[in-house]
Write a protein that holds these residues in place. Structure first.
Motif, mmCIF file in Angstrom:
data_model
loop_
_atom_site.group_PDB
_atom_site.id
_atom_site.type_symbol
_atom_site.label_atom_id
_atom_site.label_comp_id
_atom_site.label_asym_id
_atom_site.label_seq_id
_atom_site.Cartn_x
_atom_site.Cartn_y
_atom_site.Cartn_z
ATOM 1 N N ILE A 58 -0.485 -4.239 7.189
ATOM 2 C CA ILE A 58 -0.645 -3.175 8.051
ATOM 3 C C ILE A 58 -1.468 -3.639 9.070
ATOM 4 N N HIS A 109 -3.569 1.552 1.975
ATOM 5 C CA HIS A 109 -2.427 2.046 2.780
ATOM 6 C C HIS A 109 -3.321 3.180 4.007
ATOM 7 N N LEU A 112 -1.014 -5.776 0.997
ATOM 8 C CA LEU A 112 -0.418 -4.557 1.553
ATOM 9 C C LEU A 112 -1.362 -4.170 2.911
ATOM 10 N N VAL A 150 3.153 5.390 0.070
ATOM 11 C CA VAL A 150 3.029 5.700 1.713
ATOM 12 C C VAL A 150 3.542 6.980 2.084
ATOM 13 N N GLU A 173 5.456 -2.839 5.280
ATOM 14 C CA GLU A 173 4.727 -2.668 3.789
ATOM 15 C C GLU A 173 5.744 -2.262 2.691
#
Lengths: 130, 185
Positions: free
Chosen positions: B48, B86, B44, B156, B137
């Protein structure tokens, strides 16, 4: 009349239902893309990251335990200090220590030692009031 | 279906035990949590930030933050770790905006694929790297971390419908970019 209307509604629902061919075809294409995505290789973190992390974690935990061990002593010290400060300020406000510290009327003032001596000498003089 | 529910329940119980041990500052629990979830967190983060070194930094920060004695509050360890990754990755990306990013590929073709499949996989790899971050993502969380849309929405911080739409758009875009090849096979 009513049943006709229901039939019409059902026919419309059937047309819009996800069982029609277009939907299935679209779904199959999307599934194929997903399948291809799953077939791709994804990277994994380097082994050194794990080692570094565990070393840092050991250090952090040791520091945290040390802090935890000292915490009661610090708390006790802080309480004693505050009690003494409170006592001292109370005394100063009452006038007993005001001359020594220069704490008067809520303010600290520096009083030179010779002034203090003069004041004490004046206080020791016998009074002529009687 | 029943097997997957049982597996999820077992994983949940294992994570609950890990959280208990982490709250007591047990470093071996951190190692176990790392072995269980590091790959998902790393994937993840990489999706990003786009750089392996940055993704590894995010990974390290996220796991190191677990040994702060406040781990007992965590209810779903996997979702918590992914949400933390995240947030950190997004803030790192914002800080780095002015610099020229060096992109590391998120995925690569499998080693044992046929030569005629290789071109397709390469096209898919490039297409995936070109997707916007929010869509990429969601693809990573859905396909490589095997999260449900509900879980992704918590990671998210977007609604489940928004997440599902992002996923659908991303799949559509990938399908369009890789052309008919994927659908003919």
């Amino acid at each position: 009349m009513k049943s006709k209307r229901i039939e019409e509604l059902l026919r419309r629902l059937r047309l819009a239902s996800p069982t029609d061919e277009t939907f299935e075809a679209k779904q199959a294409k999307a599934d194929r893309t997903e399948q291809l995505l799953r077939g791709l290789r994804t990277p994994s973190p380097a082994a050194s990251v794990r080692e570094r992390l565990l070393i840092l974690a050991h250090r952090r935990v040791a520091a945290s335990r040390r802090r935890a061990a000292w915490q009661p002593a610090f708390a006790f010290g802080a309480v004693i200090f505050l009690a003494l400060l409170d006592f001292w300020l109370t005394q100063a406000q009452a006038g007993h220590l005001a001359n020594m510290t220069g704490f008067k009327d809520g303010r600290f003032r520096f009083i030179p030692p010779y002034v203090l001596e003069q004041q004490m000498a004046a206080a020791m003089q016998p009074s002529n009031d009687f | 279906m029943k097997a997957s529910v049982t597996a999820a329940r077992l994983l949940g119980r294992r994570d609950a035990e890990l959280v208990e041990r982490l709250a007591e500052l047990d470093v071996s629990a951190l190692a176990d949590a790392y072995d269980a979830h590091a790959t998902a967190v790393y994937r993840l983060s990489l999706s990003i930030v786009g750089r392996q070194e940055d993704a590894e930094d995010v990974l390290q920060d996220v796991f190191l933050a677990l040994v702060n004695g406040r781990a007992r509050r965590i209810r779903n360890l996997r979702a918590y770790l992914l949400a933390a990754a995240h947030n950190r990755a997004i803030s790192l990306l914002r800080r780095r905006k002015r610099e020229q990013p060096v992109e590391d590929p998120l995925v690569s073709a499998p080693a044992d694929c046929l030569p005629e499949e290789r071109a397709l996989y390469l096209a898919l790899q490039e297409a995936l790297d070109r997707l916007p971050v929010d869509q990429k993502e969601v693809i990573v969380l859905k396909i490589y971390c095997e999260l449900t849309f509900q879980e992704i929405s918590r990671v998210v911080r977007a609604g489940p419908n928004t997440v599902a739409s992002r996923y659908r758009y991303a799949i559509e875009k990938l399908r369009r970019i890789i052309g008919g090849d994927a659908n003919e096979k």
